[in-house]
Design a protein around this motif. Sequence first.
Motif, PDB file in Angstrom:
ATOM      1  N   PRO A 194       0.794  -1.094   0.081  1.00 22.40           N
ATOM      2  CA  PRO A 194      -0.011  -0.040   0.072  1.00 22.40           C
ATOM      3  C   PRO A 194       0.662   1.395   0.013  1.00 22.40           C
ATOM      4  CG  PRO A 194      -0.742  -1.510   1.758  1.00 22.40           C
ATOM      5  CD  PRO A 194       0.427  -2.136   1.019  1.00 22.40           C
ATOM      6  N   PHE A 195       2.069   1.349   0.411  1.00 21.68           N
ATOM      7  CA  PHE A 195       2.749   2.211   0.653  1.00 21.68           C
ATOM      8  C   PHE A 195       3.759   2.504  -0.757  1.00 21.68           C
ATOM      9  CE2 PHE A 195       2.206   0.686   4.601  1.00 21.68           C
ATOM     10  CZ  PHE A 195       1.320   1.452   5.268  1.00 21.68           C
ATOM     11  N   GLY A 196       4.166   1.751  -1.188  1.00 22.76           N
ATOM     12  CA  GLY A 196       4.984   1.559  -2.445  1.00 22.76           C
ATOM     13  C   GLY A 196       5.557   0.342  -2.976  1.00 22.76           C
ATOM     14  N   THR A 197       6.486   0.281  -3.504  1.00 21.21           N
ATOM     15  CA  THR A 197       7.093  -1.088  -4.179  1.00 21.21           C
ATOM     16  C   THR A 197       8.440  -1.296  -3.534  1.00 21.21           C
ATOM     17  OG1 THR A 197       5.893  -0.491  -6.041  1.00 21.21           O
ATOM     18  CG2 THR A 197       7.255  -2.446  -6.192  1.00 21.21           C
ATOM     19  N   VAL A 198       8.650  -2.629  -3.059  1.00 24.53           N
ATOM     20  CA  VAL A 198       9.908  -3.064  -2.683  1.00 24.53           C
ATOM     21  C   VAL A 198      10.375  -4.191  -3.410  1.00 24.53           C
ATOM     22  CG1 VAL A 198       9.604  -1.997  -0.285  1.00 24.53           C
ATOM     23  CG2 VAL A 198       9.086  -4.538  -0.861  1.00 24.53           C
ATOM     24  N   THR A 199      11.664  -4.467  -3.587  1.00 22.34           N
ATOM     25  CA  THR A 199      12.131  -5.483  -4.169  1.00 22.34           C
ATOM     26  C   THR A 199      12.322  -6.621  -3.207  1.00 22.34           C
ATOM     27  OG1 THR A 199      13.112  -3.984  -5.504  1.00 22.34           O
ATOM     28  CG2 THR A 199      13.908  -6.298  -5.815  1.00 22.34           C
ATOM     29  N   ILE A 200      12.026  -8.016  -3.557  1.00 25.86           N
ATOM     30  CA  ILE A 200      12.437  -9.084  -2.691  1.00 25.86           C
ATOM     31  C   ILE A 200      13.382 -10.031  -3.542  1.00 25.86           C
ATOM     32  CG2 ILE A 200      10.354  -9.038  -1.457  1.00 25.86           C
ATOM     33  CD1 ILE A 200       9.322 -11.351  -3.004  1.00 25.86           C
ATOM     34  N   PRO A 201      14.056 -10.803  -2.481  1.00 25.81           N
ATOM     35  CA  PRO A 201      14.903 -11.950  -3.359  1.00 25.81           C
ATOM     36  C   PRO A 201      14.314 -12.688  -4.603  1.00 25.81           C
ATOM     37  CG  PRO A 201      15.270 -11.771  -0.873  1.00 25.81           C
ATOM     38  CD  PRO A 201      14.133 -11.189  -1.229  1.00 25.81           C
ATOM     39  N   GLU A 202      15.053 -13.064  -5.336  1.00 33.55           N
ATOM     40  CA  GLU A 202      14.640 -13.726  -6.428  1.00 33.55           C
ATOM     41  C   GLU A 202      13.730 -15.060  -6.120  1.00 33.55           C
ATOM     42  OE1 GLU A 202      14.253 -13.458  -9.543  1.00 33.55           O
ATOM     43  OE2 GLU A 202      15.907 -11.529  -9.844  1.00 33.55           O
ATOM     44  N   ASP A 203      14.557 -15.950  -5.197  1.00 34.05           N
ATOM     45  CA  ASP A 203      14.080 -17.118  -4.866  1.00 34.05           C
ATOM     46  C   ASP A 203      12.775 -17.078  -4.173  1.00 34.05           C
ATOM     47  OD1 ASP A 203      15.311 -16.027  -2.822  1.00 34.05           O
ATOM     48  OD2 ASP A 203      15.434 -17.904  -1.581  1.00 34.05           O
ATOM     49  N   LYS A 204      12.341 -15.940  -3.286  1.00 39.11           N
ATOM     50  CA  LYS A 204      11.289 -15.725  -2.479  1.00 39.11           C
ATOM     51  C   LYS A 204       9.996 -15.262  -3.587  1.00 39.11           C
ATOM     52  CE  LYS A 204      11.850 -14.889   2.129  1.00 39.11           C
ATOM     53  NZ  LYS A 204      11.653 -14.023   3.369  1.00 39.11           N
ATOM     54  N   ALA A 205      10.619 -14.489  -4.572  1.00 37.63           N
ATOM     55  CA  ALA A 205       9.505 -14.116  -5.710  1.00 37.63           C
ATOM     56  C   ALA A 205       9.221 -15.301  -6.525  1.00 37.63           C
ATOM     57  CB  ALA A 205      10.296 -13.066  -6.430  1.00 37.63           C
ATOM     58  N   ALA A 206      10.123 -16.222  -6.841  1.00 40.67           N
ATOM     59  CA  ALA A 206       9.802 -17.272  -7.833  1.00 40.67           C
ATOM     60  C   ALA A 206       8.574 -18.089  -7.206  1.00 40.67           C
ATOM     61  CB  ALA A 206      10.962 -18.059  -7.748  1.00 40.67           C
ATOM     62  N   LYS A 245      22.427   0.765   3.225  1.00 36.36           N
ATOM     63  CA  LYS A 245      21.467   0.154   2.676  1.00 36.36           C
ATOM     64  C   LYS A 245      19.842   0.794   2.383  1.00 36.36           C
ATOM     65  CE  LYS A 245      21.913  -3.214   6.686  1.00 36.36           C
ATOM     66  NZ  LYS A 245      21.117  -3.590   8.028  1.00 36.36           N
ATOM     67  N   VAL A 246      20.081   2.136   2.552  1.00 39.03           N
ATOM     68  CA  VAL A 246      19.062   2.554   1.827  1.00 39.03           C
ATOM     69  C   VAL A 246      18.857   2.991   0.472  1.00 39.03           C
ATOM     70  CG1 VAL A 246      17.686   5.167   2.368  1.00 39.03           C
ATOM     71  CG2 VAL A 246      18.811   3.786   4.256  1.00 39.03           C
ATOM     72  N   THR A 247      17.949   2.198  -0.160  1.00 39.75           N
ATOM     73  CA  THR A 247      17.876   2.337  -1.642  1.00 39.75           C
ATOM     74  C   THR A 247      16.554   2.888  -1.879  1.00 39.75           C
ATOM     75  OG1 THR A 247      17.405   0.153  -1.805  1.00 39.75           O
ATOM     76  CG2 THR A 247      19.794   0.894  -2.031  1.00 39.75           C
ATOM     77  N   ASP A 248      16.237   3.261  -2.915  1.00 39.83           N
ATOM     78  CA  ASP A 248      14.562   3.427  -3.494  1.00 39.83           C
ATOM     79  C   ASP A 248      14.025   2.064  -3.246  1.00 39.83           C
ATOM     80  OD1 ASP A 248      14.848   6.053  -3.682  1.00 39.83           O
ATOM     81  OD2 ASP A 248      14.822   6.277  -5.704  1.00 39.83           O
ATOM     82  N   GLU A 249      14.266   1.157  -3.746  1.00 37.03           N
ATOM     83  CA  GLU A 249      13.690  -0.193  -3.822  1.00 37.03           C
ATOM     84  C   GLU A 249      13.207  -0.551  -2.268  1.00 37.03           C
ATOM     85  OE1 GLU A 249      17.016  -1.453  -6.183  1.00 37.03           O
ATOM     86  OE2 GLU A 249      15.904   0.387  -6.354  1.00 37.03           O
ATOM     87  N   ALA A 250      13.960  -0.104  -1.366  1.00 37.90           N
ATOM     88  CA  ALA A 250      13.624  -0.531   0.049  1.00 37.90           C
ATOM     89  C   ALA A 250      13.216   0.364   0.949  1.00 37.90           C
ATOM     90  CB  ALA A 250      14.996  -1.114   0.690  1.00 37.90           C
ATOM     91  N   THR A 251      12.526   1.163   0.423  1.00 37.77           N
ATOM     92  CA  THR A 251      12.024   2.555   1.537  1.00 37.77           C
ATOM     93  C   THR A 251      10.782   3.034   0.910  1.00 37.77           C
ATOM     94  OG1 THR A 251      13.310   4.338   0.135  1.00 37.77           O
ATOM     95  CG2 THR A 251      14.499   3.433   2.120  1.00 37.77           C
ATOM     96  N   THR A 265      10.348   8.692   6.207  1.00 38.45           N
ATOM     97  CA  THR A 265      10.863   7.647   5.339  1.00 38.45           C
ATOM     98  C   THR A 265      11.204   6.262   6.066  1.00 38.45           C
ATOM     99  OG1 THR A 265      11.670   9.609   3.994  1.00 38.45           O
ATOM    100  CG2 THR A 265      12.718   7.339   3.406  1.00 38.45           C
ATOM    101  N   ILE A 266      10.574   5.268   5.705  1.00 38.15           N
ATOM    102  CA  ILE A 266      10.580   4.022   6.326  1.00 38.15           C
ATOM    103  C   ILE A 266      11.231   3.149   5.634  1.00 38.15           C
ATOM    104  CG2 ILE A 266       9.562   2.181   7.528  1.00 38.15           C
ATOM    105  CD1 ILE A 266       8.731   4.601   8.978  1.00 38.15           C
ATOM    106  N   TRP A 267      12.521   2.279   6.038  1.00 40.88           N
ATOM    107  CA  TRP A 267      13.316   1.426   5.359  1.00 40.88           C
ATOM    108  C   TRP A 267      12.839  -0.087   5.917  1.00 40.88           C
ATOM    109  CZ3 TRP A 267      16.572  -2.224   7.699  1.00 40.88           C
ATOM    110  CH2 TRP A 267      17.330  -3.104   6.799  1.00 40.88           C
ATOM    111  N   VAL A 268      12.651  -0.774   4.839  1.00 36.24           N
ATOM    112  CA  VAL A 268      12.249  -2.295   5.053  1.00 36.24           C
ATOM    113  C   VAL A 268      13.126  -3.253   4.769  1.00 36.24           C
ATOM    114  CG1 VAL A 268      10.506  -2.031   3.350  1.00 36.24           C
ATOM    115  CG2 VAL A 268      10.083  -3.917   4.875  1.00 36.24           C
TER     116      VAL A 268
END
Lengths: 279, 412
Positions: free
Chosen positions: B255-267, B294-300, B364-367
């Motif tokens: 709901p807050f944005g898009t994050v990138t997860i590891p390939e194996d989990k995504a699969a 650690k702070v990248t756009d994919e993770a915040t 700005t929250i990092w996950v």
Amino acid sequence: MSTKNRIGVVIGAILILLWCLLPVAWIVSLSFKSQEAITNGSPGFLPSSGGGAGWQNYADVLADEQFRRAIFNSIGISLIATGLSVIIATLAAYAIARLEFAGKRFVLTLALVIAMFPVVSLVGPLFDMWRTFGIYDTWPGLIIPYMSFTLPLAIWTLSAFFREIPWEMEQAAQVDGATSWQAFRKVIVPLAAPGVFTAAILTFFFAWNDFVFGISLTSTENARPIPAALSFFVGSDPFNRPASLLAAGAVVSTIPIIVIVLLFQRKIVAGLTSGAVKG
Amino acid sequence: MAGIQMKNIVKQYGDGFPAVNDVSIDVEEGEFLILVGPSGCGKSTLLRMIVGLEDITGGDMVIGGKKVNDLAPRERNLSMVFQNYALYPHLTVYENIAFPLRLAGKPESEIDEKVREASKTLELDEHLERKPGNLSGGQRQRVAMGRAIVRDAEAFLFDEPLSNLDAKLRGQMRTEISRLQKRLGITTVYVTHDQTEAMTLGDRVAVLKRGVLQQHATPRELYENPANLFVAGFIGSPPMNFLPANVKGNQVELPFGTVTIPEDKAAKAQGKGLLIAGIRPDHFEDADVVDKDKVTDEATFKAKVDVVEWLGNEAYAYIPFEAPTEVREQLAQLEKDLDGESLRTQLVVSLDGASRVSEGDEATIWVDARKIHLFDPATGENLTMDADNAGIIPGGNAMAKAEEIGEEQDAV
Ligand SMILES: Nc1ncnc2c1ncn2[C@@H]1O[C@H](COP(=O)(O)OP(=O)(O)OP(=O)(O)O)[C@@H](O)[C@H]1O
Ligand SMILES: [Mg+2]
């Protein structure tokens, strides 16, 4: 409580005590007067001068073979009836409180019905039956009716006590290594002790004070209990009954009951289960 | 001392209520097993079947290699601490502790020695002559423990022994029990619905729902690899956040944005449509206090913080969000199963105590995207679970089965 209230309570208590104890006091007073003093009329509470008999009446009563026999009968019969009644009632009440079985309500209702049955209506049939069975004028002949009239009340009292005891007590005992019987005897019965003693007092009262069965189901001193014996206590002159001796006999016959109540009362400590479980 | 094997244990009460359903748990010798689950899930029932106070409807109960289904409690030689202690009020503390020994017909000298030893361990020496009614809650609890440890039992069973104590005492007794068990090294089964006790005490934890075993694993495995939504929501405090999620490649839309997860989990989560993402509060952080690399756009993501609770070493931030209806229903049901009552869908984020985020801020929250779990909203299954590190998970879908049983239970 305000002072006014407290004074009211004290006055009320004194009035009630007077009301209840005056006859008793009068009997005691009579028992210390000599027979002549009573025959001549001795209206005072304290014996008039020369009319006092000291302990003589008591000595005479206790010297009387019949009276001693009656006391013995009463004590024996009442104690046996109480003992048996309490044991049976404890077991029955436990079953009623703990087990689900067919006919449980029936047993309870039946017990109540028996308790409400008028004692007098049973005397006639019992008289006939006991003579046929050969237990007329024997101890069992009195013990049986006493038990059947006190059991219902004892069962009701005790099952109420048993219901109050948490199930866990018994389960804990079983886990600790007790058989069902050990759990019952070592944990449940001690916890129900106030109930057991209440039931015992009630039963003992009934048996000790009974007159109807005592007089109709006995014919000799073989089994005649005190209340009946006192009514037969005529002395030498049937038209001039020995009132002072009777009074002494009556006083003597109340002593066991006072002793029993004092003994048992100590055991009736309410709230014995407190602390068993976190309340 | 002995191990306890429960094999397909079933309990159906007289009124047809299926309280325990096909539960198989293997408690090893010397192990500390926790049975945990919400109220009414059959924990006590299962424990009482082990000790023999409840008949077993189906399955085998094996203690020390011997089937005990038909043995009376006293023949099983287990000791148990009841939830309400069940002390004998007419006996002194000494006699309470001595009770099992007296029943076993031990000689007086041995009884005295063992009772004194137990009372020393539990610091009850000065209370030995008192009656339980005059003791405090914690002292009563210790007497109950004394009665359990005084005898050489095959195993200890505890039924929520601490639930009647206040929070501080509970903490103390918890460590006390843990220490005692370690010292005596005796097989222990401990029932609780407190998840802190479950996490801290147990070697392994068995999670039950509606009488169905959900997962049987170490606390760490439960925390890191919950088998389904129920376990995930039950273990951990504050509980795991559940968010609606759409997976596209290795991108997860939250709901807050898009994050990138590891390939194996995504699969593992491809082509399943709308999913539920589970993220623990401590897998979030205020981006300002996280290492810069650690702070990248994919993770915040940026979000407006509603409420902040600052506790000194950490702070909880609450961020409300809107969930689509299909997910909301599943989440509401889950709340109910977990004995919760919050109806609002909100994100709970645990921030470092150093964080300066305050109420009403746009933070700005990092996950930590590696820790995200994805659940199938229909069955509740964890799609991204690492099965090798998740302990024992009963076959079939435990959560769905629990739901089925739940309907049966509600019908009784
Ligand atoms: N004697 C009984 N007859 C019928 N149903 C029962 C009986 N005892 C328990 N139950 C039901 O079985 C279910 C499990 O009960 P149990 O006592 O095992 O729950 P629990 O997990 O220990 O809960 P809690 O945490 O509240 O103690 C409950 O839903 C309860 O209603
Ligand atoms: Mg319980």
